[in-house]
Design an enzyme around this catalytic site. Structure first.
Site: not given
Ligand SMILES: *Cc1c(COP(=O)(O)O)cnc(C)c1O
Length: 492
Positions: A415-417, A457
């Site tokens: 994830l872009c986290l 996402q």
């Protein structure tokens, strides 16, 4: 391995051990079905059931083992269990439909947990046993039965708030169940609804590892059954819920050492063992250790069926000090259990492909990015600490073979986290992984596999495959294609 490396090797039974040795098979499956991938082992759940049954036999107890469905969504595991004599405990409309469709007849199903009207209606319509949470649910159920002219529904009364000899409340507060001190009002309601329900037993489920707490609750249930009998009701069953636990680790010493070193790290007496110095509930206040370790006791020598055995062997303090099992037997009570996690012990793995391995400045942990999200393998969410097993792409084995050194890594998800970490723990691996390698998280079937999985996402949730041994080979099918039937030449 070097002294500064702390390992938490997973406990692997014969089936998972053999599966993890089958590198080519796992790479083939992941290439075909994608990463992450959940793999379940249906035959193992039948073996685990047999362990619970043997404890019943040892204590000469009758009753039923109900698999707590909420711990895994797999159809294959459920259908394999339908082919045994086990029951299933469902906690939603979807789970009830799933169980009926897998082949469980209503006499093998109990419905627990919060219930919406549709769930309650299908439970009543099909005649499963309903574990009633309180008086309002009982009123609702009775109204349904009358409105639809259904046969009386078998019910268990879920109780909570048990005490020992009035001194100290030993069982923790729960949002579920009716406090035992309100039993009188509840039994009056049962009387009032005698045309619509049939009381068959009492129940509890405590989310605790404490045997003492559970023994207190079981004793409380025996007293509640006496109270029922004195009013002319004839319930027979005591449902003691789940929470028998799993032993996740191969070596108890590794767990002892890890927790000791974690404490030292929190106090600043050694290099950190987690990203950002996270303490899993422990903190350092001016040199003093505060807080409490919020981790699952990953090494539990007495777990699963053995925990049930230990619970049944506890003396009942208020009932003459005799073992609980002896009291159950003497009164001819049926014992119901609802194991979730424990029935799923060694029943599955979660496989992820390594996408990237980055070396930050010298000395720091390698950053390993995996093709899976933290929620796809929710071991950390449940506080279970356990090393993944690396299965190299190129088929070479351990560090010794490749001449590579053990490494410390931090595992990141896709994830872009910043927070998408598979575990906040520094993981020590026997060799540096490479893109294309597989990282296998063992023993994830109970709650870690699909309970928290999302499509954040628009990334897919893991596909699920069911596998079984056929002579020397592993065979597989998609989870929803699995049925526990033997076709010529295709033994399950
Ligand atoms: C969750 C649950 C279980 C299973 O608990 P485990 O810890 O997985 O054994 C059993 N009964 C009820 C009512 C539950 O809510």
């Amino acid at each position: 391995m070097g002294g500064r490396h702390l390992h938490l090797a997973p406990r692997l039974g014969p089936r998972l051990g053999s599966l993890l040795d089958s590198a080519g098979f796992l790479h083939m499956l992941t290439d075909a079905l994608g990463s992450p991938l959940n793999v379940v082992v249906p035959d193992q759940i039948a073996e685990n059931l047999e362990r619970f049954r043997s404890v019943y036999r040892k204590h000469h107890l009758s009753g039923q083992v109900f698999y707590a469905h909420k711990s895994n969504r797999s159809s294959a595991l459920l259908r394999r269990l339908a082919a045994t004599d086990a029951g299933v405990d469902v906690a939603s409309l979807g789970e009830l439909q799933h169980a009926l469709g897998a082949g469980f007849t209503p006499d093998r199903i109990t419905a627990t947990g919060p219930k919406n009207p549709e769930f309650l209606w299908l439970a009543a319509r099909t005649g499963v046993t309903v574990s009633v949470d309180g008086e309002s649910e009982l009123d609702q159920l009775a109204a349904l039965v009358r409105a639809h002219k259904l046969s009386p529904v078998r019910i268990l009364l879920r109780l909570s708030g048990f005490e020992t000899s009035g001194v100290k409340v030993l069982s923790r507060p729960s949002r579920f169940g009716t406090p035992v001190r309100e039993l009188d009002a509840l039994l009056k309601a049962v009387d009032r609804h005698a045309d619509a329900v049939e009381l068959t037993g009492v129940a509890y489920h405590l989310d605790t590892t404490s045997v003492a707490e559970k023994a207190t609750a079981l004793e409380g249930c025996l007293q509640a059954l006496e109270e029922c009998r004195s009013r002319g009701l004839r319930p027979r069953a005591v449902d003691i819920g789940g929470g028998f636990g799993v032993d996740y680790l191969a070596h108890g010493e590794q767990w002892e050492r890890y927790t000791t070193e974690l404490t030292a790290a929190v106090l600043g007496r050694r290099t950190p063992l987690t990203r950002g110095g996270h303490g899993y509930g422990l903190r350092n206040e001016a040199g003093t250790l505060r807080g409490a370790l919020g981790l699952y006791p990953a090494h539990r020598p007495v777990a699963g069926a053995r925990y049930l055995d230990e619970l049944l062997s506890q003396p009942a303090a208020s009932l003459g000090g005799r073992p609980l099992a002896a009291l159950l037997l003497e009164h001819l009570h049926d014992l119901y259990t609802e194991p979730g996690r424990a029935l799923l012990d060694q029943c599955g793995i979660t496989v992820a492909k390594v996408l990237e391995v980055r070396s930050p400045d010298t000395g720091a942990e390698l950053l390993v990015r995996l093709a899976l999200k933290a929620n796809d393998v929710a071991l950390e969410e449940h506080g279970v600490l356990m090393d993944p097993v690396v299965i190299p792409r190129n088929g070479t084995g351990t560090g010794a073979d490749t001449g590579q050194e053990p490494v410390a890594v931090h595992l990141f998800g896709s994830l872009c986290l910043e927070t998408d970490m598979i575990t906040r723990r520094t993981v020590f691996l026997p060799r540096r992984p490479a893109p294309g390698d597989l990282m296998v998280f063992a023993n994830t079937a109970g709650y870690a596999m699909d309970f928290h999985a999302t499509r954040a996402q628009l990334q897919p949730v893991a596909r699920q495959a069911a596998v079984w041994r056929d002579g020397d080979a592993w065979r597989w099918c998609l989870d929803d294609q699995y049925w526990p039937i033997t076709l010529p030449g295709e033994p399950h």
